[in-house]
Write an enzyme that holds these catalytic residues in place. Structure first.
Site, PDB file in Angstrom:
ATOM      1  N   LYS A  52       0.838  -1.205   0.000  1.00  0.00           N
ATOM      2  CA  LYS A  52       0.000   0.000   0.000  1.00  0.00           C
ATOM      3  C   LYS A  52       0.875   1.259   0.000  1.00  0.00           C
ATOM      4  CE  LYS A  52      -3.841  -2.463   2.120  1.00  0.00           C
ATOM      5  NZ  LYS A  52      -4.765  -2.693   3.240  1.00  0.00           N
ATOM      6  N   GLN A  96      -4.661  -1.671   9.695  1.00  0.00           N
ATOM      7  CA  GLN A  96      -4.644  -2.998   9.067  1.00  0.00           C
ATOM      8  C   GLN A  96      -5.164  -4.053  10.043  1.00  0.00           C
ATOM      9  OE1 GLN A  96      -3.938  -3.384   5.876  1.00  0.00           O
ATOM     10  NE2 GLN A  96      -3.869  -5.597   5.723  1.00  0.00           N
ATOM     11  N   ASP A 119     -11.067   2.704   4.341  1.00  0.00           N
ATOM     12  CA  ASP A 119     -11.369   1.271   4.270  1.00  0.00           C
ATOM     13  C   ASP A 119     -12.879   1.030   4.163  1.00  0.00           C
ATOM     14  OD1 ASP A 119      -9.233  -0.514   4.220  1.00  0.00           O
ATOM     15  OD2 ASP A 119      -8.845  -0.341   6.376  1.00  0.00           O
TER      16      ASP A 119
HETATM   17  N1  L34 Z   1      -7.848  -2.584   7.457  1.00  0.00           N
HETATM   18  N2  L34 Z   1      -7.261  -4.739   6.850  1.00  0.00           N
HETATM   19  C1  L34 Z   1      -7.689  -3.510   6.505  1.00  0.00           C
HETATM   20  N3  L34 Z   1      -7.956  -3.169   5.211  1.00  0.00           N
HETATM   21  C2  L34 Z   1      -7.796  -4.078   4.222  1.00  0.00           C
HETATM   22  O1  L34 Z   1      -8.126  -3.771   2.962  1.00  0.00           O
HETATM   23  C3  L34 Z   1      -7.319  -5.357   4.551  1.00  0.00           C
HETATM   24  N4  L34 Z   1      -7.056  -6.318   3.583  1.00  0.00           N
HETATM   25  C4  L34 Z   1      -7.325  -7.725   3.903  1.00  0.00           C
HETATM   26  C5  L34 Z   1      -6.639  -8.028   5.240  1.00  0.00           C
HETATM   27  N5  L34 Z   1      -6.749  -6.953   6.195  1.00  0.00           N
HETATM   28  C6  L34 Z   1      -7.082  -5.674   5.884  1.00  0.00           C
HETATM   29  C7  L34 Z   1      -6.060  -6.236   2.682  1.00  0.00           C
HETATM   30  O2  L34 Z   1      -5.426  -5.209   2.470  1.00  0.00           O
HETATM   31  C8  L34 Z   1      -6.691  -8.436   2.731  1.00  0.00           C
HETATM   32  N6  L34 Z   1      -5.865  -7.435   2.074  1.00  0.00           N
HETATM   33  C9  L34 Z   1      -4.986  -7.704   1.008  1.00  0.00           C
HETATM   34  C10 L34 Z   1      -4.336  -6.682   0.322  1.00  0.00           C
HETATM   35  C11 L34 Z   1      -3.454  -6.958  -0.713  1.00  0.00           C
HETATM   36  C12 L34 Z   1      -3.207  -8.228  -1.088  1.00  0.00           C
HETATM   37  C13 L34 Z   1      -3.856  -9.286  -0.436  1.00  0.00           C
HETATM   38  C14 L34 Z   1      -4.736  -8.998   0.610  1.00  0.00           C
HETATM   39  C15 L34 Z   1      -2.225  -8.482  -2.185  1.00  0.00           C
HETATM   40  O3  L34 Z   1      -1.557  -7.577  -2.631  1.00  0.00           O
HETATM   41  N7  L34 Z   1      -2.092  -9.715  -2.656  1.00  0.00           N
HETATM   42  C16 L34 Z   1      -1.184 -10.065  -3.717  1.00  0.00           C
HETATM   43  C17 L34 Z   1      -0.029 -10.890  -3.225  1.00  0.00           C
HETATM   44  C18 L34 Z   1       0.789 -10.253  -2.178  1.00  0.00           C
HETATM   45  C19 L34 Z   1       1.829 -11.205  -1.632  1.00  0.00           C
HETATM   46  O4  L34 Z   1       2.870 -11.364  -2.281  1.00  0.00           O
HETATM   47  O5  L34 Z   1       1.589 -11.820  -0.570  1.00  0.00           O
HETATM   48  C20 L34 Z   1      -1.952 -10.880  -4.744  1.00  0.00           C
HETATM   49  O6  L34 Z   1      -1.526 -10.930  -5.882  1.00  0.00           O
HETATM   50  O7  L34 Z   1      -2.963 -11.483  -4.363  1.00  0.00           O
END
Ligand code: L34
Length: 293
Positions: A52, A96, A119
């Site tokens: 982020k 988060q 959020d």
């Molecule tokens: N307050 N908590 C708050 N806001 C959010 O919007 C979240 N979330 C969820 C968990 N807790 C939170 C996220 O940000 C899930 N989440 C989230 C954000 C980004 C990714 C996955 C979950 C993401 O970038 N995933 C990548 C892989 C990243 C890696 O290498 O691990 C993908 O390609 O899926």
């Protein structure tokens, strides 16, 4: 089968936001600023929050990362939130999740000024979303809507089955898919841990959205031919062949399910990157005072 490319779509959205930010700056406007509060060292949370912050840099936003040990008290956290609420330099901020057990997440979320709640987790924003009033939409459901929109996927009259009823994804997603505007107008079924005969329900789905966090929960026999499958799960599973020691797995048995689908999101590179893009979109809206004037 068409792959719903979340990574590419996220980049396109980021470019659009970056262009708008450049315009705002050229006109002497204020640089949008996102703050993120991260408690503890959970590997997933650290990665997501870092992504982020990096995305803020890439698109020209200001950002601040506020980190605490997982021993932080609720009071310390609430004081920081009060400070961020009052800081005019901060347009929006997030805490988060998940938070350590000794902290009441609901209390923390309710302490956030709804105007800065990018959020979309504060009850004011949740209520406004349900009522169809201007609100920050939670980033993951908003990202899924954006993906459906950008791939021109028909949703009107479709049967959308959502598995999972979390406040972050399942519950808002089910509401948004039933709304009377595109993407929406679907008939929605919500399934959860007490659903009897899950496969019976999932097989009726034209659009199947899975947000549980159980790798491989959805198998090919549970999916209708030609369905649109959205996989929100990102669970780290051990993988000795990787340098990191783990790999990400979705809730869907991708290899076998993909053959039956019309569209499917991969993990990684599906919904995750879009979550981040939509958080940026909300922060831009906050800076422009688009939701609350
Ligand atoms: N307050 N908590 C708050 N806001 C959010 O919007 C979240 N979330 C969820 C968990 N807790 C939170 C996220 O940000 C899930 N989440 C989230 C954000 C980004 C990714 C996955 C979950 C993401 O970038 N995933 C990548 C892989 C990243 C890696 O290498 O691990 C993908 O390609 O899926």
């Amino acid at each position: 089968m068409t792959l719903l490319d979340g990574k590419k779509t996220s980049e396109v959205i980021q470019d659009e936001i970056a262009a708008e930010v450049a315009q705002i700056k050229a006109n002497g406007g204020k640089t949008p600023h996102l703050a993120a509060v991260l408690v503890g060292n959970d590997g997933g949370s650290v990665t997501y929050v870092n992504n982020k912050v990096l995305t803020c840099e890439r698109i020209g936003f200001g950002s601040s990362l506020i980190r605490y040990e997982d021993t932080v008290t609720e009071e310390e956290l609430l004081n920081k939130i009060k400070e961020l609420n009052e800081d005019e330099g901060v347009d929006g901020f997030i805490v988060q999740l998940p938070l350590p057990k000794h902290i009441n997440s609901n209390k923390v979320i309710e302490a956030i000024d709804p105007k800065k709640d990018v959020d979309g987790f504060h009850p004011t924003n949740v209520g406004r979303m349900v009522a169809g009033l201007p609100a920050y939409l939670p980033a993951t459901p908003a990202g899924i809507l954006e993906l459906l929109k950008r791939y021109n996927i028909e949703t009107l009259g479709k049967h959308c089955v959502v598995i999972g009823r979390s406040n972050i994804v399942g519950t808002p997603m089910s509401i948004l898919m039933s709304k009377c505007s595109y993407p929406g107008e679907s008939t929605v079924t919500i399934c959860h841990r007490n659903t009897v005969n899950l496969a019976h329900h999932t097989r009726q789905a034209d659009i199947l959205i899975v947000a549980v966090g159980k790798p491989g929960l959805v198998t090919a026999d549970m999916v209708k031919e030609g369905a649109v499958v959205i996989d929100v799960g990102t669970t780290r599973v051990p993988d000795a062949s990787r340098k990191s020691g783990f790999r990400l797995r979705g809730d869907v048995d991708f290899e076998n399910v993909a053959e039956k689908c019309s569209y499917i999101t991969p993990v990684p590179g599906g919904v995750g990157p879009l979550t981040i893009a939509m958080l940026m979109m909300n922060t831009l809206k906050a800076a422009k005072k688009e939701v609350y004037s």
